[in-house]
Motif scaffolding. Structure first.
Motif, PDB file in Angstrom:
ATOM      1  N   ARG A 105     -80.970  21.115  36.059  1.00  0.00           N
ATOM      2  CA  ARG A 105     -80.157  21.776  37.095  1.00  0.00           C
ATOM      3  C   ARG A 105     -79.821  20.849  38.262  1.00  0.00           C
ATOM      4  O   ARG A 105     -79.152  21.252  39.204  1.00  0.00           O
ATOM      5  CB  ARG A 105     -80.887  23.015  37.625  1.00  0.00           C
ATOM      6  CG  ARG A 105     -80.936  24.164  36.637  1.00  0.00           C
ATOM      7  CD  ARG A 105     -81.619  25.381  37.254  1.00  0.00           C
ATOM      8  NE  ARG A 105     -81.655  26.491  36.317  1.00  0.00           N
ATOM      9  CZ  ARG A 105     -80.668  27.347  36.129  1.00  0.00           C
ATOM     10  NH1 ARG A 105     -79.547  27.227  36.814  1.00  0.00           N
ATOM     11  NH2 ARG A 105     -80.777  28.326  35.253  1.00  0.00           N
ATOM     12  N   ILE A 106     -80.288  19.628  38.216  1.00  0.00           N
ATOM     13  CA  ILE A 106     -79.986  18.681  39.294  1.00  0.00           C
ATOM     14  C   ILE A 106     -78.601  18.083  39.045  1.00  0.00           C
ATOM     15  O   ILE A 106     -78.383  17.338  38.083  1.00  0.00           O
ATOM     16  CB  ILE A 106     -81.053  17.571  39.367  1.00  0.00           C
ATOM     17  CG1 ILE A 106     -82.407  18.193  39.736  1.00  0.00           C
ATOM     18  CG2 ILE A 106     -80.649  16.508  40.384  1.00  0.00           C
ATOM     19  CD1 ILE A 106     -83.533  17.186  39.785  1.00  0.00           C
ATOM     20  N   THR A 107     -77.668  18.431  39.902  1.00  0.00           N
ATOM     21  CA  THR A 107     -76.277  18.002  39.753  1.00  0.00           C
ATOM     22  C   THR A 107     -76.096  16.555  40.212  1.00  0.00           C
ATOM     23  O   THR A 107     -76.957  16.003  40.916  1.00  0.00           O
ATOM     24  CB  THR A 107     -75.360  18.928  40.574  1.00  0.00           C
ATOM     25  OG1 THR A 107     -75.839  18.963  41.930  1.00  0.00           O
ATOM     26  CG2 THR A 107     -75.380  20.338  40.008  1.00  0.00           C
ATOM     27  N   ASP A 140     -81.645  16.692  50.884  1.00  0.00           N
ATOM     28  CA  ASP A 140     -80.416  17.243  50.302  1.00  0.00           C
ATOM     29  C   ASP A 140     -80.733  18.330  49.276  1.00  0.00           C
ATOM     30  O   ASP A 140     -80.070  19.370  49.225  1.00  0.00           O
ATOM     31  CB  ASP A 140     -79.599  16.140  49.634  1.00  0.00           C
ATOM     32  CG  ASP A 140     -78.930  15.213  50.641  1.00  0.00           C
ATOM     33  OD1 ASP A 140     -78.828  15.604  51.825  1.00  0.00           O
ATOM     34  OD2 ASP A 140     -78.525  14.098  50.253  1.00  0.00           O
ATOM     35  N   TYR A 141     -81.750  18.079  48.457  1.00  0.00           N
ATOM     36  CA  TYR A 141     -82.120  19.068  47.439  1.00  0.00           C
ATOM     37  C   TYR A 141     -82.639  20.339  48.095  1.00  0.00           C
ATOM     38  O   TYR A 141     -82.263  21.452  47.707  1.00  0.00           O
ATOM     39  CB  TYR A 141     -83.177  18.472  46.518  1.00  0.00           C
ATOM     40  CG  TYR A 141     -83.617  19.398  45.406  1.00  0.00           C
ATOM     41  CD1 TYR A 141     -82.950  19.410  44.183  1.00  0.00           C
ATOM     42  CD2 TYR A 141     -84.701  20.257  45.568  1.00  0.00           C
ATOM     43  CE1 TYR A 141     -83.352  20.256  43.148  1.00  0.00           C
ATOM     44  CE2 TYR A 141     -85.104  21.102  44.544  1.00  0.00           C
ATOM     45  CZ  TYR A 141     -84.433  21.102  43.343  1.00  0.00           C
ATOM     46  OH  TYR A 141     -84.835  21.943  42.324  1.00  0.00           O
ATOM     47  N   ASP A 185     -91.061  22.311  34.778  1.00  0.00           N
ATOM     48  CA  ASP A 185     -90.317  22.675  33.574  1.00  0.00           C
ATOM     49  C   ASP A 185     -89.075  21.783  33.450  1.00  0.00           C
ATOM     50  O   ASP A 185     -88.405  21.494  34.448  1.00  0.00           O
ATOM     51  CB  ASP A 185     -89.899  24.147  33.641  1.00  0.00           C
ATOM     52  CG  ASP A 185     -89.440  24.670  32.293  1.00  0.00           C
ATOM     53  OD1 ASP A 185     -88.266  24.443  31.939  1.00  0.00           O
ATOM     54  OD2 ASP A 185     -90.256  25.301  31.592  1.00  0.00           O
ATOM     55  N   GLU A 186     -88.771  21.333  32.250  1.00  0.00           N
ATOM     56  CA  GLU A 186     -87.631  20.441  32.035  1.00  0.00           C
ATOM     57  C   GLU A 186     -86.323  21.048  32.526  1.00  0.00           C
ATOM     58  O   GLU A 186     -85.425  20.330  32.991  1.00  0.00           O
ATOM     59  CB  GLU A 186     -87.513  20.095  30.547  1.00  0.00           C
ATOM     60  CG  GLU A 186     -86.393  19.117  30.234  1.00  0.00           C
ATOM     61  CD  GLU A 186     -86.240  18.849  28.753  1.00  0.00           C
ATOM     62  OE1 GLU A 186     -85.364  18.040  28.388  1.00  0.00           O
ATOM     63  OE2 GLU A 186     -86.986  19.455  27.943  1.00  0.00           O
ATOM     64  N   ALA A 193     -78.475  13.509  42.695  1.00  0.00           N
ATOM     65  CA  ALA A 193     -79.191  12.558  41.837  1.00  0.00           C
ATOM     66  C   ALA A 193     -80.303  11.826  42.580  1.00  0.00           C
ATOM     67  O   ALA A 193     -81.264  11.348  41.975  1.00  0.00           O
ATOM     68  CB  ALA A 193     -78.213  11.551  41.239  1.00  0.00           C
ATOM     69  N   GLY A 194     -80.191  11.759  43.899  1.00  0.00           N
ATOM     70  CA  GLY A 194     -81.232  11.115  44.692  1.00  0.00           C
ATOM     71  C   GLY A 194     -82.581  11.788  44.504  1.00  0.00           C
ATOM     72  O   GLY A 194     -83.632  11.159  44.699  1.00  0.00           O
TER      73      GLY A 194
END
Length: 252
Positions: free
Chosen positions: A185-187, A134-135, A179-180, A191-192
């Motif tokens: 940026r993960i919506t 998905d990402y 990098d943090e 979340a998976g």
């Protein structure tokens, strides 16, 4: 994972160059001798030998390598067999050959497949080897270089196949610094990806580190890079990876 033809090609080219230089021979002289020994008026030139020694070739004839071995005086059966085995393995095709429409030459994937250690820094995205489907799809979806949903599917499939190297019985050591800002940026719908990172961080061969924003400016802020290490005598390689899988190689 299959043998990497890419790594075999680089190793064969390196051995050929070293064999000539060790004997103090020029590429021009060797090419002329090769033309005489092969009995072919055409097919041998200084530029051909340079291509063989630099690894920028797609096909090579075992007969051509045998001619060079004769010129260099390499007569030991075991040593000659090493060269010819590399020729045979360099001509094989890895799984990535069937994805040339999205991976191009596949040179990076070919080297990645046999790396003993992979070190990467990522300033903009989760490393490809740790991305969920998905990402990866969300990351590639809006790229102008991906013109259709079919092309997007192919790119995602290829990325997922690359990850098989981390699931082998003897996977490479994988070290990454992320990098943090990448995590921020993960919506929620992705979340998976965070769960996947957490699970991956517990693998014995995987080391994931987060560079906090509080660290401030640093030398690697301009982009990401990958360092591939291989068993000796192969030399490490540094790659710069782009979203569309266009890779720029450079040996350290």
């Amino acid at each position: 994972m299959a043998i990497s033809p890419t790594l075999r090609r680089r190793h064969l080219s390196s051995l050929l160059r070293e064999a000539r230089e060790k004997r103090g021979l020029t590429a021009k002289w060797v090419a002329e001798k090769a033309k005489e020994r092969s009995g072919r008026e055409r097919g041998w030139s200084e530029s051909k030998l340079n291509r063989l020694e630099s690894g920028v070739w797609k096909r090579v004839r075992a007969e051509d390598i045998t001619v060079l071995l004769d010129i260099y005086g390499i007569t030991a059966p075991d040593e000659r067999a090493t060269y010819l085995t590399l020729v045979r393995e360099a001509m094989q095709k890895g799984w990535w050959a069937s994805y040339s429409d999205v991976l191009g030459t596949g040179e990076f994937v070919g080297l990645e497949a046999e790396a003993s250690r992979i070190r990467t820094f990522e300033s903009a995205a989760i490393p490809g080897l740790l991305q969920t489907e998905d990402y990866a799809r969300a990351l590639m979806r809006d790229s102008e270089q991906i013109g259709s949903s079919a092309s997007l599917d192919r790119r995602v499939q290829a990325r997922m196949l690359r990850q098989q190297i981390l699931n082998q019985s003897s996977p490479p050591d994988f070290h990454t610094v992320i990098d943090e800002s990448v995590l921020l940026r993960i919506t929620p719908e992705l979340a998976g990806q965070l769960d996947h990172l957490w699970e991956a961080s517990h693998r014995p061969h995987t080391d994931i580190r987060i560079l906090p924003l509080s660290r401030g400016p640093h030398a690697a802020m301009t982009g990401q890079f990958v360092i591939l290490d291989f068993p000796l005598p192969n030399q490490p390689v540094v790659y710069l990876e782009a979203l569309a899988e266009e890779i720029l190689p450079g040996q350290t």
